[in-house]
Write a protein that holds these residues in place. Structure first.
Motif, mmCIF file in Angstrom:
data_model
loop_
_atom_site.group_PDB
_atom_site.id
_atom_site.type_symbol
_atom_site.label_atom_id
_atom_site.label_comp_id
_atom_site.label_asym_id
_atom_site.label_seq_id
_atom_site.Cartn_x
_atom_site.Cartn_y
_atom_site.Cartn_z
ATOM 1 N N UNK A 52 0.796 -1.227 0.000
ATOM 2 C CA UNK A 52 0.000 0.000 0.000
ATOM 3 C C UNK A 52 0.830 1.278 0.000
ATOM 4 N N UNK A 53 2.125 1.196 0.309
ATOM 5 C CA UNK A 53 2.974 2.388 0.252
ATOM 6 C C UNK A 53 3.540 2.620 -1.142
ATOM 7 N N UNK A 54 3.143 1.808 -2.108
ATOM 8 C CA UNK A 54 3.632 1.982 -3.472
ATOM 9 C C UNK A 54 3.040 3.242 -4.098
ATOM 10 N N UNK A 55 3.880 4.125 -4.629
ATOM 11 C CA UNK A 55 3.353 5.324 -5.296
ATOM 12 C C UNK A 55 2.626 4.996 -6.587
ATOM 13 N N UNK A 56 2.831 3.774 -7.116
ATOM 14 C CA UNK A 56 2.212 3.381 -8.375
ATOM 15 C C UNK A 56 0.704 3.178 -8.233
ATOM 16 N N UNK A 57 0.220 2.955 -7.030
ATOM 17 C CA UNK A 57 -1.225 2.799 -6.823
ATOM 18 C C UNK A 57 -1.944 4.059 -7.269
ATOM 19 N N UNK A 58 -1.374 5.207 -6.907
ATOM 20 C CA UNK A 58 -1.991 6.488 -7.285
ATOM 21 C C UNK A 58 -1.679 6.851 -8.729
#
Length: 308
Positions: A226-232
């Motif tokens: 969930x800390x992946x910037x790719x989610x956003x």
């Protein structure tokens, strides 16, 4: 030193800092500066997973310890838990950034989960002899089941259980160890009746390769942190987890008996400053800006007053 591991070890060598402080004979009450000559002679081995975010946190630990007068041997990119945990147990690694929920589940098959405090307490009780967990950070890198926005819209997906709405084969993507994780495909079948079409092993810890496979529809369900910037940036949808399939995964140092009170204070000072938003930003600097872990770590430590 490490023979059974995945990934490539990166040993940046042992660095001694704080010489001026040692020569002056002046003690400091600041846990992140200075250190006794005895402590400086003690080499602490800091390890990391073969996962960019974990390596960044490990580098933060390493630089903070060096700043406090300790000699550090970096043993990074060791692999996943199945590989590095035996090294921790044997004392070959002294400091390792871990995720409290995932480690608790790995060590205690009957772990009940709950709040981050409850999970940290249970973890402390089940750690192998010679290991202890220090203070947890607010920062967490939670496991998740994640899909594309288009896939979520097509099948009205909101939470993990809603994957039962899917009428096409679901290929799962993630590290190969996902097959035996307590939230893996077998658990999806047992708990929710969700049948998957197989696991595609993508060994980048839910990173860009996993996300690309998801966007290219080569997989439909991915284990992404969930800390992946790719989610956003890639408009992904993290499926909600009301049943707490995933335990709280706050970051915390796991350490051996070689870690003195002084060293523990340094690591706890890092945890006190490391926030959830910080971890996402640090990961973005790595993935988006392509900065190296040492530079990312140094900038964060300096900004937070932990590097003198």
């Amino acid at each position: 030193m490490f023979t059974a591991r995945k990934g490539r070890l990166v040993a940046l060598g042992a660095v001694v800092v704080g010489a001026a402080i040692a020569l002056s004979g002046c003690a400091s009450s600041n846990p992140i500066s200075g250190g006794s000559s005895t402590e400086a002679k003690t080499t602490l081995v800091v390890g990391s997973q073969d996962y960019y975010s974990n390596e960044i946190v490990a580098e933060i630990y390493a630089q903070a310890l060096e700043n406090g007068g300790f000699t550090v041997d970096r043993q990074f990119k060791i692999g996943q838990r199945e590989v590095y945990l035996p090294e921790l147990k044997s004392g070959k690694i002294d400091v390792f950034p871990e995720y409290i929920g995932s480690l608790d589940q790995a060590l205690n098959k009957q772990a009940a989960g709950g709040s981050a405090d409850a999970v940290a307490k249970d973890l402390a009780s089940v750690l192998p002899t010679g290991l202890r967990v220090l203070d947890k950070a607010e920062a967490a890198d939670q496991n998740s089941w994640t899909v594309t926005a288009a896939f979520a819209a097509k099948y009205k997906l909101t939470d993990i259980a809603s994957l039962k709405n899917v009428t096409e084969p679901i290929l799962v993507g993630g590290n190969s160890e996902l097959a035996t994780r307590p939230y893996g495909p077998d658990v999806l079948k047992a708990k929710y009746g969700i049948t998957t079409a197989g696991l595609t092993a993508i060994e980048d810890g839910g990173g860009p390769l996993t996300v690309k496979a998801l966007l290219d529809n080569k997989i439909q369900l991915a284990n992404i942190y969930t800390a992946s910037p790719l989610i956003k940036t890639d408009n992904l949808v993290v499926l909600k987890d009301p049943d707490n399939l995933f335990f709280p995964d706050n970051v915390a140092p796991i350490v051996t008996k070689k870690v003195t009170t002084k060293a523990a204070d340094i690591l706890n000072a890092v945890s006190a400053k490391l926030s959830r938003s910080d971890l996402v930003s640090l990961n973005s600097e790595s993935v988006t800006d392509q900065k190296a872990a040492p530079a990312i770590a140094k900038a964060w430590l300096t900004k937070n007053g932990l590097l003198k």
